[in-house]
Design a protein around this motif. Structure first.
Motif, PDB file in Angstrom:
ATOM      1  N   ALA A   1      30.542  34.909  32.467  1.00 55.82           N
ATOM      2  CA  ALA A   1      30.727  34.659  31.230  1.00 55.82           C
ATOM      3  C   ALA A   1      31.974  35.239  30.636  1.00 55.82           C
ATOM      4  O   ALA A   1      32.465  36.052  31.181  1.00 55.82           O
ATOM      5  N   LEU A   2      32.016  34.566  29.563  1.00 55.77           N
ATOM      6  CA  LEU A   2      33.326  35.096  28.785  1.00 55.77           C
ATOM      7  C   LEU A   2      32.794  35.651  27.432  1.00 55.77           C
ATOM      8  O   LEU A   2      32.143  35.102  26.810  1.00 55.77           O
ATOM      9  N   ASP A  19      38.455  43.627  30.920  1.00 54.31           N
ATOM     10  CA  ASP A  19      38.933  43.401  29.557  1.00 54.31           C
ATOM     11  C   ASP A  19      40.522  43.031  29.768  1.00 54.31           C
ATOM     12  O   ASP A  19      40.941  43.640  30.274  1.00 54.31           O
ATOM     13  N   VAL A  20      40.580  41.694  29.534  1.00 54.39           N
ATOM     14  CA  VAL A  20      41.851  41.040  30.023  1.00 54.39           C
ATOM     15  C   VAL A  20      42.493  40.604  28.513  1.00 54.39           C
ATOM     16  O   VAL A  20      42.016  40.014  27.602  1.00 54.39           O
ATOM     17  N   VAL A  35      38.712  48.098  33.318  1.00 54.32           N
ATOM     18  CA  VAL A  35      37.647  47.542  33.902  1.00 54.32           C
ATOM     19  C   VAL A  35      36.459  48.430  33.561  1.00 54.32           C
ATOM     20  O   VAL A  35      36.687  49.759  33.443  1.00 54.32           O
ATOM     21  N   GLN A  36      35.298  47.842  32.819  1.00 53.98           N
ATOM     22  CA  GLN A  36      34.339  48.510  32.414  1.00 53.98           C
ATOM     23  C   GLN A  36      33.044  48.133  32.659  1.00 53.98           C
ATOM     24  O   GLN A  36      32.775  46.729  32.896  1.00 53.98           O
ATOM     25  N   VAL A  40      39.899  38.997  26.037  1.00 59.41           N
ATOM     26  CA  VAL A  40      38.480  38.570  26.311  1.00 59.41           C
ATOM     27  C   VAL A  40      37.888  39.430  27.530  1.00 59.41           C
ATOM     28  O   VAL A  40      38.718  40.040  28.230  1.00 59.41           O
ATOM     29  N   LYS A  41      36.568  39.576  27.402  1.00 61.50           N
ATOM     30  CA  LYS A  41      36.009  40.492  28.350  1.00 61.50           C
ATOM     31  C   LYS A  41      35.484  39.237  29.432  1.00 61.50           C
ATOM     32  O   LYS A  41      34.726  38.355  29.086  1.00 61.50           O
ATOM     33  N   ILE A  42      35.868  39.504  30.764  1.00 61.59           N
ATOM     34  CA  ILE A  42      35.386  38.740  31.816  1.00 61.59           C
ATOM     35  C   ILE A  42      34.353  39.392  32.679  1.00 61.59           C
ATOM     36  O   ILE A  42      34.445  40.161  33.209  1.00 61.59           O
ATOM     37  N   ALA A  43      33.087  38.535  32.557  1.00 59.64           N
ATOM     38  CA  ALA A  43      31.957  39.311  33.429  1.00 59.64           C
ATOM     39  C   ALA A  43      32.008  38.227  34.478  1.00 59.64           C
ATOM     40  O   ALA A  43      31.856  36.806  34.542  1.00 59.64           O
TER      41      ALA A  43
END
Ligand code: GDP
Length: 360
Positions: free
Chosen positions: A288-289, A259-260, A248-249, A316-319
């Motif tokens: 957002a991805l 970050d997944v 988690v960032q 992928v980073k998930i926002a």
């Protein structure tokens, strides 16, 4: 229509196996991952490898270019390999999927000179406990006295160019390593002598520094996945995404992000997702991805680019809003066709998965 064609192709899609790198400190995990990234970049055309969030994807075409005669690409229908970028068994053991290991296969890196060390044993115990298939990268062959380095070559080609003295010195170390593995209850051998990788551990002599033997490692990992895990690689590529939180960032402009590593299905912008939180599963919506911007040399503001969807296996980073209480190692699941019952069912699954992880 295009959508129909897509759906047909998706049925029974094969995903990329997820690979983790483990081993004792200083045995060369980071160097190996860097080398795989670097050599894949040199070898292929632009875009031959893709830098994901927390992971690196090496497609089959790149592996077969690197491996030359070792690989006949028509032997494989898996798309390539996805390496988790954080090496070490801490990340390996905290990263789970449905209670099992997130990584499908592992590379156990052992310095040929040092042999088994405490963290090698720890890693082996974790691999045993999780039943994760693995190969041994017998690293730093280039440090053998009298070694004649053969940048990036398959290891047997390189061995042909070594002096008898160097070869026999290396063999002594390798046999010791094979002995140590057998002491752990694994029958192991040079990978080219292994017929059945399910009951035998393949040892790949290599150098993360010079790259010799890396084509072999990638080939063995492809073979192992293709032979023994093809069924597990078969995913519902169009189905709701399922993944594990690496980290988690906080990101400027987005707040807390996830970050997944996605190991099943697809996640799209706007999807409702459920993620394991400190107290309760968090229900939120993907804003957002984000993926690393290709060739982002300058760590400028815009290091990410937005993508509309991401398919397994991928990092992928998930926002999304409300992610402050999300936890690394927790499950993430997309809810689609969302009525209340579907949402409650997914929340229950996430709760159960978290409970399983916390027990271990
Ligand atoms: P990690 O702690 O397992 O990630 O190990 P590193 O990748 O940081 O490597 C530890 C040290 O060993 C570094 O100084 C590397 O440059 C060196 N090293 C790693 N692989 C090789 C190799 O194949 N040959 C040689 N000569 N040195 C290596």
């Amino acid at each position: 229509s295009d959508a129909d064609t897509d759906a047909t192709l998706d049925a029974g899609s094969l995903r990329t196996p997820i690979v983790a790198v483990l081993g004792h400190v200083d045995h060369g995990k980071t160097t190996l991952l860097d080398r795989i990234r670097g050599s894949a970049v040199q070898e292929g055309e632009a875009g031959a490898i893709t830098q994901h969030i927390g992971a690196t994807a090496v497609p089959l075409s790149t592996i077969s270019e690197m491996a030359g005669a070792l690989v006949d690409p028509t032997d494989f229908d898996l798309p390539g390999l996805l390496f988790i970028d954080t090496p070490g068994h801490h990340s390996f053991s905290t990263l789970r999927s449905r209670g099992g290991a997130l990584a499908d296969i592992a590379v156990l890196v052992v310095d040929v000179n040092d042999g088994f060390q405490p963290q090698t044993e720890e890693a082996i115990n974790i691999l045993k406990r999780t039943g994760t298939p693995f190969v041994v990268a017998a690293n730093k062959v280039d440090t053998t006295p009298g070694w004649n380095p053969q940048q990036g070559e398959p290891i047997q080609q390189s061995l042909e160019k070594q002096s008898e003295r160097a070869t026999s010195r290396l063999n002594e170390n390798l046999y010791e390593l094979i002995g140590d593995l057998s002491g752990e209850g694994f029958s192991a051998d040079f990978y080219w002598r292994v017929q059945d990788f399910q009951s035998n551990i393949g040892v790949v002599p290599l150098s993360a520094m010079t790259g010799e033997g890396i084509p072999d490692l990638l080939t063995v990992l492809m073979g192992l996945s293709q032979r023994y895990m093809k069924e597990e690689m078969s995913v519902d590529a169009g189905g709701p995404g399922v993944g594990t939180v690496l980290e988690v960032q906080d990101e400027r402009g987005f707040g807390a992000t996830l970050d997944v590593v996605l190991y099943d299905g697809v996640v799209r912008e706007g999807d409702t997702v459920v993620v394991g939180g400190r107290d309760e599963p968090i229900v939120t919506e993907v804003r957002a991805l984000l993926q690393p911007r290709p060739n982002a040399e300058i760590r400028a503001e815009k290091q990410f680019e937005r993508v509309e969807e991401v398919r397994a296996a991928a990092g992928v980073k998930i926002a999304a809003p409300d992610l402050d209480e999300a936890m690394s190692g927790a499950p993430v699941r997309v809810v689609r066709g969302g009525d209340e019952a579907a949402l409650e069912a997914v929340k229950r699954e996430v709760r159960e998965e978290l409970a399983k992880i916390e027990v271990d």
